[in-house]
Scaffold this active site. Structure first.
Site, PDB file in Angstrom:
ATOM      1  N   THR A  70       0.850  -1.179   0.000  1.00 57.04           N
ATOM      2  CA  THR A  70       0.000   0.000   0.000  1.00 57.04           C
ATOM      3  C   THR A  70       0.877   1.216   0.000  1.00 57.04           C
ATOM      4  O   THR A  70       1.767   1.336   0.830  1.00 57.04           O
ATOM      5  CB  THR A  70      -0.858   0.028   1.262  1.00 57.04           C
ATOM      6  OG1 THR A  70       0.018  -0.181   2.353  1.00 57.04           O
ATOM      7  CG2 THR A  70      -1.893  -1.030   1.251  1.00 57.04           C
ATOM      8  N   CYS A  71       0.663   2.102  -0.942  1.00 55.80           N
ATOM      9  CA  CYS A  71       1.581   3.237  -0.996  1.00 55.80           C
ATOM     10  C   CYS A  71       0.890   4.584  -0.943  1.00 55.80           C
ATOM     11  O   CYS A  71       1.539   5.590  -0.791  1.00 55.80           O
ATOM     12  CB  CYS A  71       2.438   3.166  -2.229  1.00 55.80           C
ATOM     13  SG  CYS A  71       2.364   1.632  -3.082  1.00 55.80           S
TER      14      CYS A  71
END
Lengths: 469, 597
Positions: free
Chosen positions: B395-396
């Protein structure tokens, strides 16, 4: 000149080639057979097979082409239709011999001449110029499918074609015509059934549920050619419109050999007039973007050259998907070409997915859009792109502008090109003008809602319902 | 949107407004009317003025006197007569009206209905065979059944140093010098990788956006992920950070770069705890690949070269005296109790959000399958697999609402449900959130079918996204709810993430928001699911499953709703619930000051 004949021109798996490189073929010769559900393909030219790929057969056509063709053979109507390679020419591409292999028990053949996509004109032109042959085809089908009535479904605005029909059908007892309002999508199969027979089918139903076959006007013509002239389907009637040097009016080309490129057709229509946005194959609503090298197939109806797209400079644009317009991929493509950033994507309440494509539960009758517009607003969209029908677009216009959302319709760049009004507010009546043909003692509607099957009958006698359980 | 007859009956006394254009002379039915549920929003937006508007019961059956456009309130001058009866009463008085609700026989055969003559006939029946035809459930208590156990052995680390080999000596972890070059070498898209050891005195250090926080853990020899024994290091976590060659953060909008102590919400399940040492990699990937799946994946894979070497060192330790504590998780099935499942919607948009599922080592890379490649379809895992690091999260973006790998390691809802003696937690369903709408509905239908097959009484649905993710989130809830299963949704919503779609099954919702302003404020893990949210969700689901209902919240977002929830629950349980802190407990960053205040 070398032509590319695509092996997939119908619903189902591509055909397999029955010819080899270097082989001589006559015009009308069988060159590919279906592998499953499908229809055979015949050479539109006399010439030599140049090469065969997984996707297409390339034919080097002879310099001179004659009108002669190799005839098909068959014992009966079904065989002849199967041998001719006829498929639904309105765009669906369903094999005609399978569609018509049905006993309608005194039902209806509905000839779809609604031609409801804007700018297309070849179906109407066909009725105006060659109604006789179309009537031959209709009579063949009525007999073949055991239909008691044949009905042309045509928009009232085509006064000339309606007058010709009126005259020609005077002495026909079992063939009539039904006038449709000038709205999109009156030509949708189930819309035709609803308008003409007064029965609303489920999105999963076939017209046979209403004892009817709905068949495109050009397909009917090809049926007559197949049965009476033993002629395979090797040509297609095409409408060409848009940003063309010969002007913006739609030009109709009859009997264009299949395999002719989009570019060649555009040249025949005078060539592109300056810079352009895209070339659409099909109609403004359901067509897709193609390049000039693309060959036409049995299902190609229109070629439209458009103006450049509007520039949204990166604004956040919400997409409202429905069954009438482009699919998500097409809507994203248009939003991208408009330089918009795609925000929330919603689909219309009435759009239900059937076998991977969206179908409308009640085509052309809006279920309301205010909530969708509120959602776009909440998502932070400044603009929305819609592909809706006339009625739904009108409803979107009832709330979106007041919420500060700028509405774009997927057909805007097409309508702008030809100087037609954009799809926005509805200015015509939604009401159907002609009589509704009703069969039986009662009218019944069936809907599935919240997991419940609901059957509604306003009033009637001798009602019998049987359901498996 | 147009309403059904059922909705019309429920709203006979609400205002009647046309949903679409209607032509002069038509007889009005429920299909011409807009859903009263959205009137508040419409009035707020200035789209609707309900002055003089008739009620739904007064217009159905009346004839429209003029063609009107959508959102026209129906007033007495627009219809021929005001109908005095509600549609229901009208039906009762109609001649020979038939309205029967038949229980469907379960055997084969067919239903035959014959009516000689009739008016206003409405037949309704369920499309699928009717449920709940069997005898009443057996209420005798049944014993708990132990399915499997997972043991965690904790090893304390107080110092992280560099040295000639990667090893653990006492409470000191040594990381081999020069390992960075091998990590860079392993990935074509990785151009540079630096390791920084951040001790508490260095918390005020600038960092690129935090892409992940991971526990350092390994399976003991012979144990498989989700059972047996896991060794884990306490006091230290892995932290993946990075940019592309041009210094662009690996994050689309919303990234957590800045001083660490100003951008981490300490103690969240997915975040570091105050006092922990971070082994922080700063990965530089090929320019322009920061927004595509291979870029972030390469940054994670390169980091895992280092993590994996530490895992091997941990695995090879054979000094049991270094174990400072052990934890044991038992997965019980509790027959006779309400059977529930947790559905976790995880990112799977294909561009940069992805999750590696079920690696060989906890939060590893090797052996895992990206859920995007699995088609984002539901994958059923055991609660213990979740707690043992079966998700390596990529997840960025949207750091405040996204669940880091560590989040699953300490997933509060899984823990609460696992230990709740009143619940029979049968498993956890992971479902990806695809980018394309049609795929969203494709996977949500599979979720519905999975829940149906599991025959659960209740389901929790969580998501870590908002906006477009809410489309599948809502659809999961709908697919579950329409099967007669009680369902509670958990998501960050508040102001910025207000739900853009809804359906009639979304009645019990828990907002994961913790931020003061109700926004995604780019503070790592700030708005993620915490124990207080899990407690609220469980209380709601129990209420729903026992036939109760959850009160409708006020229309505008207000943090009071949550405060009241917590108060009510602690009143019943007698246990105080202290809400976690939020960003106001952190020093104010320049970005937060400029962007969010």
């Amino acid at each position: 000149m070398k032509y590319k004949i695509l092996l997939k021109q119908h619903i189902g798996a591509p055909c397999t080639s029955t010819v080899k490189e270097g082989q001589r073929v006559k015009r009308g010769a069988l060159i590919a057979s279906p592998t499953g559900l499908g229809a055979p393909i015949h050479s539109p030219f006399s010439g030599t097979v140049d090469s065969v790929s997984d996707e297409a057969i390339f034919i080097e056509a002879d310099e001179t082409q004659s009108e002669e063709y190799e005839k098909i053979s068959g014992e009966n109507v079904t065989d002849l239709l199967a041998a001719s390679g006829a498929v639904g020419m309105g765009g669906a591409g369903f094999p005609t011999h399978i569609k018509c292999n049905v006993d309608l028990k005194g039902g209806y053949i509905l000839v779809n001449a609604a031609e409801c996509e804007p700018l297309l004109g070849h179906n109407i032109a066909q009725l105006e110029s060659n109604l006789e042959k179309t009537l031959e085809g209709l009579k063949i089908l009525m007999k073949h499918c055991n239909a008691a009535e044949g009905i042309f479904a045509i928009k009232a605005k085509h006064e000339k074609a309606v007058a010709i029909l009126d005259k020609a059908l005077k002495d026909e007892k079992s063939i009539k015509y039904h006038l449709l309002p000038d709205l999109y999508p009156m030509g949708e199969e189930r819309a035709v059934v609803r308008e003409v027979l007064g029965k609303l089918l489920l999105p999963t139903d076939l017209p046979s549920a209403a004892d009817a076959v709905v068949i495109n006007a050009e397909t009917v013509l090809r049926v007559a050619e197949a049965v009476n002239d033993k002629r395979p389907v090797i040509t297609k009637n095409v409408s060409v419109a848009g940003k063309l040097k010969k002007g913006k009016d739609t030009q109709v080309f009859m009997n264009v050999p299949i395999g002719t490129t989009v570019g060649r057709l555009i040249e025949m229509a005078g060539g592109i007039d300056g810079e352009y946005g895209e070339i659409i194959m099909g109609g403004p609503f359901t067509g897709h973007s193609v390049d000039p090298d693309t060959p036409i197939t049995k299902t190609t109806g229109g070629i439209i050259v458009t103006d450049a797209f509007e520039d949204l400079s990166g604004k956040r644009v919400g997409l409202l998907l429905c069954a009438c317009g482009g699919n998500e991929e097409r809507m994203r493509e248009i939003a991208g070409r408009m330089n918009g950033t795609v925000g929330l994507i919603q689909k219309c309440k009435q759009a239900v997915e059937v076998k991977g494509t969206l179908k409308c539960e009640n085509p052309g009758n809006c279920p309301g859009q205010a909530e969708k517009c509120l959602n776009f607003k909440k998502d932070g969209c400044t603009d929305i792109l819609i592909g809706n029908c006339s009625d739904c677009t009108n409803t979107v216009m009832g709330s979106a502008p007041k919420l500060g959302l700028t509405v774009h319709h997927q057909t805007d760049h097409v309508m702008d090109t030809v100087g037609h009004e954009r799809m926005r507010h509805l200015t015509k009546s939604k009401q159907v003008q002609a009589d509704i043909t009703s069969s039986g003692d009662y009218e019944m509607t069936r809907i599935i809602e919240g997991g419940m099957l609901k059957i509604r009958i306003k009033e009637g006698k001798n009602i019998h319902i049987e359901l498996p359980c | 949107m147009s309403i059904s007859e059922e909705t019309a009956r429920a709203h006979v006394n609400d205002p009647a407004v046309l949903c679409c254009r209607a032509e002069k002379g038509i007889k009005l039915t429920c299909h011409n009317l807009e859903d009263p549920a959205i009137f508040d929003d419409l009035v707020d937006s200035g789209l609707l003025d309900l002055t003089g508007c008739l009620k739904i019961g007064q217009v159905i059956g009346a004839t429209l006197l003029e063609t009107c456009d959508s959102l026209t309130p129906l007033t007495s001058d627009k219809i021929d007569k005001i109908m005095e009866q509600s549609p229901t009463e009208e039906k009762e008085e109609a001649k020979a009206a038939v309205e029967t609700k038949l229980p469907l026989p379960s055997g084969s055969g067919s239903i035959k209905i014959s009516i000689g003559e009739g008016k206003d006939i409405l037949i309704e029946m369920p499309v699928s065979a009717s449920a709940n035809m069997g005898p009443a459930a057996d209420n005798t208590p049944k014993p708990e059944k132990l399915i499997r156990s997972l043991k965690r052995k904790h090893y304390k680390i107080t110092k992280v140093e560099r040295g000639p080999e990667t090893k653990i000596e006492g409470t000191t972890l040594f990381i081999r010098e020069g390992i960075e070059a091998e990590a860079v070498e392993s990935q074509e898209l990785v151009h540079d990788l630096k390791i920084e050891v951040i001790t508490p005195d260095l918390y005020h250090t600038y960092s690129e956006t935090i892409m992940d926080v991971q526990p350092i853990a390994t399976k003991e020899k012979g144990s498989e992920l989700g059972s047996g024994c896991t060794r884990v290091l306490d006091g230290v976590v892995m932290m993946v950070t990075g940019t592309d060659d041009n210094g662009v953060q690996i994050g689309e909008f919303g990234s957590s770069e800045g001083y660490l102590d100003e951008n981490i919400m300490w103690g969240r399940p997915g975040a570091p705890d105050k006092g922990e040492i971070f082994i922080k990699t700063q990965v530089t990937i090929k320019a322009g690949t920061n927004m595509e799946r291979p870029g972030p994946l390469a940054a994670h894979s390169a980091t895992d070269i280092i993590t994996n070497e530490i895992r091997q060192a941990l695995k090879n330790l054979d000094d049991e005296s270094l174990v400072v504590s052990t934890e044991e998780f038992n997965q019980y099935r509790r027959p006779g109790k309400k059977k529930v499942v947790i559905v976790k919607e995880i990112m799977g948009q294909g561009a940069m959000h992805d999750n590696l599922l079920i690696p060989i080592e906890p939060v590893g890379v090797l052996g895992a399958k990206p859920n995007v490649d699995l088609g984002n379809v539901p994958v059923v895992v055991s609660p213990l697999e979740i707690l043992d690091g079966c998700i390596h999260a990529l997840t960025c973006i949207g750091p405040a609402s996204k669940e880091m790998s560590r989040h699953y390691w300490r997933e509060p809802l899984v823990l609460e449900a696992l230990f709740d003696p009143e619940l029979d937690l049968c498993g956890v369903i992971l479902v990806g959130s695809p980018q394309i709408n049609s795929e969203k509905f494709y996977v949500s239908k599979r979720v519905g079918m999975t829940c149906e097959a599991l025959d659960v009484d209740g389901a929790f649905v969580t998501t870590e996204g908002f906006g477009n993710n809410h489309i599948d989130f809502a659809s999961h809830i709908e697919q579950i709810g329409m099967r007669g299963i009680s369902v509670v949704g958990l998501s960050f919503c508040a102001k910025q993430g207000a739900l853009v779609v809804g359906n009639k099954y979304m009645t019990s919702m828990v907002d994961n928001n913790k931020s003061e302003a109700g926004i995604e404020n780019e503070i790592l893990a700030n708005n993620t699911l915490c124990p207080e949210d899990a407690i609220r969700a469980i209380a709601m689901l129990k209420t729903e499953m026992s036939g109760g209902s959850v009160e409708t919240a006020e229309r505008k977002w207000s943090p009071d709703v949550k405060a009241n929830n917590l108060k009510l629950i602690s009143n019943v349980t007698g246990k105080p619930i202290v809400p976690v802190e939020n960003e106001t407990s952190l020093p104010m960053s320049k970005k937060r000051l400029e962007k969010y205040s």
